[in-house]
Every structure is written in structure tokens, then in C-alpha cells.
Scaffold this motif. Structure first.
Motif, PDB file in Angstrom:
ATOM      1  N   GLY A 112       0.812  -1.163   0.135  1.00 57.42           N
ATOM      2  CA  GLY A 112       0.041   0.009  -0.024  1.00 57.42           C
ATOM      3  C   GLY A 112       1.064   1.169   0.111  1.00 57.42           C
ATOM      4  N   ARG A 136      -2.920 -12.225  -6.006  1.00 58.03           N
ATOM      5  CA  ARG A 136      -4.196 -11.764  -5.765  1.00 58.03           C
ATOM      6  C   ARG A 136      -5.386 -12.616  -6.292  1.00 58.03           C
ATOM      7  NH1 ARG A 136      -5.642  -7.038  -2.517  1.00 58.03           N
ATOM      8  NH2 ARG A 136      -3.903  -6.029  -1.873  1.00 58.03           N
ATOM      9  N   ASP A 178       5.599 -10.767   4.387  1.00 59.35           N
ATOM     10  CA  ASP A 178       6.332 -10.905   3.027  1.00 59.35           C
ATOM     11  C   ASP A 178       7.818 -10.451   3.431  1.00 59.35           C
ATOM     12  OD1 ASP A 178       3.847 -10.923   1.701  1.00 59.35           O
ATOM     13  OD2 ASP A 178       3.667  -8.693   1.509  1.00 59.35           O
TER      14      ASP A 178
HETATM   15  O1  CDP Z   1      -1.206  -3.065  -3.525  1.00 58.52           O
HETATM   16  P1  CDP Z   1      -0.693  -3.649  -2.302  1.00 58.52           P
HETATM   17  O2  CDP Z   1       0.632  -3.089  -2.143  1.00 58.52           O
HETATM   18  O3  CDP Z   1      -1.744  -3.945  -1.254  1.00 58.52           O
HETATM   19  O4  CDP Z   1      -0.441  -5.284  -2.588  1.00 58.52           O
HETATM   20  P2  CDP Z   1       0.024  -6.059  -4.068  1.00 58.52           P
HETATM   21  O5  CDP Z   1       0.971  -5.362  -4.826  1.00 58.52           O
HETATM   22  O6  CDP Z   1      -1.575  -6.203  -4.593  1.00 58.52           O
HETATM   23  O7  CDP Z   1       0.423  -7.303  -3.534  1.00 58.52           O
HETATM   24  C1  CDP Z   1      -0.523  -8.320  -2.491  1.00 58.52           C
HETATM   25  C2  CDP Z   1       0.195  -9.396  -2.105  1.00 58.52           C
HETATM   26  O8  CDP Z   1       0.939 -10.390  -2.763  1.00 58.52           O
HETATM   27  C3  CDP Z   1       1.665  -8.813  -1.263  1.00 58.52           C
HETATM   28  O9  CDP Z   1       1.132  -8.426   0.192  1.00 58.52           O
HETATM   29  C4  CDP Z   1       2.510 -10.031  -1.150  1.00 58.52           C
HETATM   30  O10 CDP Z   1       2.144 -10.996  -0.278  1.00 58.52           O
HETATM   31  C5  CDP Z   1       2.306 -10.771  -2.676  1.00 58.52           C
HETATM   32  N1  CDP Z   1       3.258 -10.366  -3.672  1.00 58.52           N
HETATM   33  C6  CDP Z   1       4.262 -11.204  -3.707  1.00 58.52           C
HETATM   34  O11 CDP Z   1       4.768 -11.805  -2.881  1.00 58.52           O
HETATM   35  N2  CDP Z   1       5.349 -10.859  -4.750  1.00 58.52           N
HETATM   36  C7  CDP Z   1       5.060  -9.899  -5.501  1.00 58.52           C
HETATM   37  N3  CDP Z   1       5.717  -9.712  -6.486  1.00 58.52           N
HETATM   38  C8  CDP Z   1       4.019  -9.169  -5.524  1.00 58.52           C
HETATM   39  C9  CDP Z   1       3.016  -9.309  -4.561  1.00 58.52           C
END
Ligand code: CDP
Length: 226
Positions: A13, A39, A185
Motif C-alpha cells: 500500500g 491476488r 512478506d
Molecule cells: O497493492 P498492495 O501493496 O496492497 O499489494 P499487492 O502489490 O497487490 O500485493 C499483494 C500481496 O501479494 C503482497 O502482500 C505479497 O504477499 C504478494 N506479492 C508477492 O509476494 N510478490 C510480488 N511480486 C507481488 C505481490
């Protein structure tokens, strides 16, 4: 502008996605939201009643998983599809935010999604945001950024985004979710979130949206001029 790979990692976020999207638009690059893929995977496991922590469920889940992105011609925004169904709004809900980080700890799930991300970025001219883009997906990226912001600011921004989509969640609930995802994470064994040594840190707490976009565009210009 030379076609380069821009990797943006950082905490939950902190505005990575919206910034990455705008940077890509300004440069004529492709934006790829790797978080949307985790997601969509979490949603798929929920829909199919599968546990990401059971090996046989994971095998079954990955077999029936197809994630793609399509441009919405009305909004010109890229939207996420799960097995042919538009899930763009559903994957942004708190229900999915509460499950996604567990799904993202699983090695075989990460391996499958990373392979797709690398394939999507192979022609370069991409901006990809996530947690492991500079470390695992594109370790050779020409520009690596690590975005941060204080958790209060992040929670307020996320509450605003959710409200705009019709979901009400308290600041406390959102803050707890952001903190818990950061914790999972950052501490998982597989590709934990970290700032790689060649990443440039951008703290967006006191930057406006256009300031953070401009900072990145300036960095891109420096990189592509060299
Ligand atoms: O938008 P926000 O920052 O809430 O999160 P997001 O980028 O949509 O990512 C959701 C979740 O996916 C993260 O909290 C990670 O657990 C996982 N994620 C990950 O492990 N590796 C990535 N390259 C992207 C997301």
C-alpha cells in the motif's frame, strides 16, 4: 526512450501500483501488476476451496489457474482476468488482502507466477511492481526502485481507494492488514521482500503523486542517457 525494465518493490500500500501505472503511461511502456497475479491466485484458491498449504491442493489449484491482463477500452486501464473472468474489483477487496500473503509464501506458486512475469517482461519496455521484482523476477533490471511510506499514510491512502470502490473498512483494520502483510512478506523463506543493494529508495510519505512520478521519470532519463 530506450526500452528498459523498471522494477519497483516495496511495502504494501505505498503507492507502487498507481505510480508504476502512471510512469508506464508517460513512457509508453507496459505496466505489469505482479501483486494482482498473487491476488487472483488467492481468489482462485478461495473459490475452489483449496488450501495453499496442502501440496495436493496447490497442484490442483495451479493446474486450473490462468491469469491474464486485458485493457479496458473505456477506462484505458489494464484489468485482471482469472480463467477468463474479470476479477479486477474482487481481488482488491479486504477478503483477498487477508489471504494473499499466505498464498505468496508457497514456493511452487511463486515459481509458476514468476515464470509468467518473466515472459510478460521479456520484450522490455516494462514497469513491474511487487516484492521480488528487483531480486528474483528481473535481477538485471536497468532501474530498481524500493518504495516506502509510513504506515499511517499508507492506511489512509488504501482506505480512500477502497471507499472509491464501495468498500468500507476502518483505518485500524487496514493498518493491521498492511502491517501483517509486511511482516509475512519480509520474513518468508521464498523471495522475501527486501531492498536489494542496487535499488534506489523513494519514501513517498511526504511526496505528492505527481512528485513521485516525476522523480522516477528523472531517474529513467538518467539511466537511459548513460
Ligand atoms: O497493492 P498492495 O501493496 O496492497 O499489494 P499487492 O502489490 O497487490 O500485493 C499483494 C500481496 O501479494 C503482497 O502482500 C505479497 O504477499 C504478494 N506479492 C508477492 O509476494 N510478490 C510480488 N511480486 C507481488 C505481490
Amino acid at each position: 526512450m530506450n526500452k528498459i525494465v523498471i522494477a519497483i518493490d516495496g511495502y504494501s500500500g505505498c503507492g507502487k501500483s498507481s505510480t508504476a501505472k502512471e510512469v508506464a503511461k508517460k513512457l509508453g511502456f507496459t505496466y505489469i501488476d505482479s501483486g494482482a497475479m498473487y491476488r487472483a491466485t488467492a481468489l482462485h484458491f478461495l473459490n475452489e476451496n483449496l488450501s495453499p498449504l496442502r501440496a495436493e491442493d496447490v497442484e490442483k489449484g495451479l493446474k486450473g489457474l490462468q491469469i491474464s491482463f486485458q485493457l479496458n477500452p473505456t477506462t484505458s486501464q489494464q484489468e485482471t482476468y482469472l480463467n477468463g473472468v474479470n476479477v479486477e474489483n474482487e481481488i482488491r477487496t479486504m477478503r483477498i488482502s487477508e489471504r494473499v500473503s499466505e498464498v505468496a509464501t508457497v514456493k511452487v506458486i511463486r515459481t509458476a507466477l514468476v515464470a509468467q512475469q518473466q515472459q510478460l517482461g521479456q520484450k522490455k519496455g516494462v514497469v513491474m511492481d511487487g516484492r521480488d521484482i528487483g531480486s528474483v523476477v528481473f535481477p538485471q533490471a536497468e532501474l530498481k526502485l524500493f518504495m516506502t511510506a509510513d504506515v499511517e499514510t499508507r492506511a489512509q491512502r488504501r482506505q480512500f481507494e477502497l471507499l472509491a470502490k464501495g468498500e468500507q473498512a476502518s483505518l485500524e483494520e487496514i493498518k493491521l492488514n498492511l502491517e501483517s502483510r509486511d511482516e509475512v512478506d519480509s520474513n518468508r523463506t521464498e523471495s522475501p521482500l527486501l531492498k536489494v543493494s542496487d535499488a534506489i529508495e523513494i519514501d513517498t510519505s511526504s511526496l505528492t503523486f505527481s512528485e513521485q512520478v516525476e522523480q522516477i521519470i528523472d531517474l529513467v532519463k538518467k539511466v537511459t542517457l548513460n
